[in-house]
Design a protein around this motif. Structure first.
Motif, PDB file in Angstrom:
ATOM      1  N   PHE A 146      -3.470   9.072   5.043  1.00 21.89           N
ATOM      2  CA  PHE A 146      -4.758   8.790   4.402  1.00 21.89           C
ATOM      3  C   PHE A 146      -5.491  10.047   3.973  1.00 21.89           C
ATOM      4  N   ARG A 147      -5.421  11.122   4.748  1.00 17.99           N
ATOM      5  CA  ARG A 147      -6.206  12.320   4.490  1.00 17.99           C
ATOM      6  C   ARG A 147      -5.443  13.394   3.718  1.00 17.99           C
ATOM      7  N   SER A 148      -4.188  13.130   3.417  1.00 18.94           N
ATOM      8  CA  SER A 148      -3.382  14.076   2.649  1.00 18.94           C
ATOM      9  C   SER A 148      -3.847  14.103   1.202  1.00 18.94           C
ATOM     10  N   SER A 149      -4.263  15.273   0.720  1.00 16.95           N
ATOM     11  CA  SER A 149      -4.723  15.376  -0.669  1.00 16.95           C
ATOM     12  C   SER A 149      -3.567  15.163  -1.640  1.00 16.95           C
ATOM     13  N   CYS A 150      -2.343  15.567  -1.241  1.00 18.94           N
ATOM     14  CA  CYS A 150      -1.180  15.333  -2.096  1.00 18.94           C
ATOM     15  C   CYS A 150      -0.886  13.847  -2.217  1.00 18.94           C
ATOM     16  N   SER A 151      -1.013  13.125  -1.106  1.00 15.19           N
ATOM     17  CA  SER A 151      -0.816  11.676  -1.143  1.00 15.19           C
ATOM     18  C   SER A 151      -1.892  11.013  -1.994  1.00 15.19           C
ATOM     19  N   ASP A 197       1.652  -1.501  -8.869  1.00 15.36           N
ATOM     20  CA  ASP A 197       1.510  -2.073  -7.536  1.00 15.36           C
ATOM     21  C   ASP A 197       2.564  -1.464  -6.621  1.00 15.36           C
ATOM     22  N   TYR A 198       2.214  -1.163  -5.388  1.00 15.60           N
ATOM     23  CA  TYR A 198       3.144  -0.507  -4.474  1.00 15.60           C
ATOM     24  C   TYR A 198       2.795  -0.840  -3.038  1.00 15.60           C
ATOM     25  N   GLU A 199       3.746  -0.599  -2.161  1.00 17.04           N
ATOM     26  CA  GLU A 199       3.537  -0.741  -0.723  1.00 17.04           C
ATOM     27  C   GLU A 199       3.258   0.633  -0.126  1.00 17.04           C
ATOM     28  N   THR A 200       2.448   0.676   0.902  1.00 15.74           N
ATOM     29  CA  THR A 200       2.163   1.928   1.607  1.00 15.74           C
ATOM     30  C   THR A 200       2.802   1.906   2.987  1.00 15.74           C
ATOM     31  N   VAL A 201       3.527   2.954   3.301  1.00 12.19           N
ATOM     32  CA  VAL A 201       4.023   3.170   4.659  1.00 12.19           C
ATOM     33  C   VAL A 201       3.297   4.395   5.203  1.00 12.19           C
ATOM     34  N   PRO A 202       2.352   4.203   6.119  1.00 10.51           N
ATOM     35  CA  PRO A 202       1.610   5.354   6.654  1.00 10.51           C
ATOM     36  C   PRO A 202       2.502   6.253   7.512  1.00 10.51           C
ATOM     37  N   ILE A 203       2.357   7.544   7.300  1.00 11.22           N
ATOM     38  CA  ILE A 203       3.028   8.554   8.115  1.00 11.22           C
ATOM     39  C   ILE A 203       1.928   9.410   8.728  1.00 11.22           C
ATOM     40  N   ASN A 204       1.694   9.212  10.014  1.00  8.23           N
ATOM     41  CA  ASN A 204       0.617   9.940  10.679  1.00  8.23           C
ATOM     42  C   ASN A 204       1.079  11.364  10.997  1.00  8.23           C
ATOM     43  N   LEU A 205       0.393  12.338  10.406  1.00  5.96           N
ATOM     44  CA  LEU A 205       0.818  13.735  10.545  1.00  5.96           C
ATOM     45  C   LEU A 205       0.421  14.347  11.885  1.00  5.96           C
ATOM     46  N   ILE A 206      -0.321  13.585  12.696  1.00  2.90           N
ATOM     47  CA  ILE A 206      -0.795  14.115  13.979  1.00  2.90           C
ATOM     48  C   ILE A 206      -0.240  13.327  15.159  1.00  2.90           C
ATOM     49  N   LYS A 207      -0.208  11.998  15.036  1.00  2.00           N
ATOM     50  CA  LYS A 207       0.209  11.130  16.140  1.00  2.00           C
ATOM     51  C   LYS A 207       1.643  11.427  16.555  1.00  2.00           C
ATOM     52  N   THR A 240      -8.442   4.456  -3.994  1.00  2.00           N
ATOM     53  CA  THR A 240      -7.427   5.305  -3.366  1.00  2.00           C
ATOM     54  C   THR A 240      -8.027   6.355  -2.442  1.00  2.00           C
ATOM     55  N   HIS A 241      -9.335   6.332  -2.293  1.00  2.00           N
ATOM     56  CA  HIS A 241     -10.035   7.339  -1.487  1.00  2.00           C
ATOM     57  C   HIS A 241      -9.533   7.318  -0.039  1.00  2.00           C
ATOM     58  N   PRO A 242      -9.470   8.478   0.603  1.00  2.00           N
ATOM     59  CA  PRO A 242      -9.003   8.516   1.995  1.00  2.00           C
ATOM     60  C   PRO A 242      -9.761   7.605   2.949  1.00  2.00           C
ATOM     61  N   CYS A 243     -10.994   7.276   2.643  1.00  2.00           N
ATOM     62  CA  CYS A 243     -11.767   6.422   3.554  1.00  2.00           C
ATOM     63  C   CYS A 243     -11.447   4.941   3.374  1.00  2.00           C
ATOM     64  N   ARG A 244     -10.521   4.612   2.466  1.00  2.00           N
ATOM     65  CA  ARG A 244     -10.210   3.207   2.176  1.00  2.00           C
ATOM     66  C   ARG A 244      -8.713   2.919   2.233  1.00  2.00           C
ATOM     67  N   GLN A 245      -8.002   3.621   3.072  1.00  2.00           N
ATOM     68  CA  GLN A 245      -6.552   3.435   3.159  1.00  2.00           C
ATOM     69  C   GLN A 245      -6.168   2.594   4.381  1.00  2.00           C
ATOM     70  N   PRO A 246      -4.975   1.993   4.361  1.00  2.00           N
ATOM     71  CA  PRO A 246      -4.569   1.155   5.503  1.00  2.00           C
ATOM     72  C   PRO A 246      -4.569   1.901   6.825  1.00  2.00           C
ATOM     73  N   ASP A 247      -4.304   3.213   6.795  1.00  2.00           N
ATOM     74  CA  ASP A 247      -4.235   3.992   8.020  1.00  2.00           C
ATOM     75  C   ASP A 247      -5.502   4.801   8.296  1.00  2.00           C
TER      76      ASP A 247
END
Length: 210
Positions: free
Chosen positions: A12-17, A30-40, A196-203
């Motif tokens: 969610f917070r990746s500027s490249c994403s 239209d697309y599916e999102t698979v979150p990849i947590n860079l910290i967890k 698409t803002h980072p504050c509105r993503q599934p993760d």
């Protein structure tokens, strides 16, 4: 997941994403999102499954048309070449060169210096200052360039290859950068940038949602 639907591996917070999410939204893909947590769990990008997908262990990665593409600008160029409307690169070759120059400045000259992988090499107490200095150095150049290329947006009056600015997260004072600030404000009211803002993503964590 729906067969044939593009899959975006994103944080969610990746500027490249975010850059790729904007391009997908602008083009109505239209697309599916698979979150990849860079910290967890020490960083899910280091898992064997994700390393098999992207050996660089970075987001974003996009599965589309039977291939997997890494690197945000390469993804956007592919989308532009295979789905050319609405266009993200100007028809005029000089303006197109300006868009690519600005994109490379941000994606290659500013953003990597405050990546999580880089910040981990800096003592924690100095990380914010390091990131701010990297952004300020880049913004000094970017502001000067945009003064000669900008119209409503970065290059003229069309939304071109998406530019995402990084000063929110690292609390950079943008008073010295009026051109950057005004373009950013105009971009952020566009629907493609809002959804698409980072504050509105599934993760997006609950406390950071808006």
């Amino acid at each position: 997941m729906q067969a044939g639907k593009p899959i975006l591996y994103s944080y969610f917070r990746s500027s490249c994403s975010w850059r790729v999410r904007i391009a997908l939204a602008l083009k109505g893909i239209d697309y599916e999102t698979v979150p990849i947590n860079l910290i967890k769990d020490g960083g899910q990008q280091f898992s064997k499954d994700f390393q098999a997908l992207n050996p660089m262990k970075q987001v974003p990665a996009l599965k589309i048309d039977g291939i997997t593409i890494h690197q945000s600008l390469a993804i956007i160029e592919y989308l532009e070449e295979t789905r050319p409307t609405p266009r993200l690169l100007p028809q005029d070759p000089k303006k197109r060169a300006s868009v690519r120059m600005i994109s490379d400045l941000i994606a290659g000259g500013i953003q990597p210096l405050q990546n999580l992988s880089v910040l981990k090499q800096v003592e924690e107490e100095f990380q914010l200052t390091w990131a701010q200095n990297a952004i300020i150095s880049g913004f000094n150049a970017l502001e000067q360039i945009l003064q000669s290329t900008a119209g409503t947006y970065c290059v003229g009056d069309e939304v071109s290859c998406p530019q995402v600015f990084l000063y929110y997260r690292f609390k950079v004072d943008c008073t010295p950068y009026p051109t950057i600030s005004s373009i950013n404000k105009r971009l952020l009211v566009l629907e493609a940038f809002q959804v698409t803002h980072p504050c509105r993503q599934p993760d997006t964590p609950t406390e950071l949602r808006a």
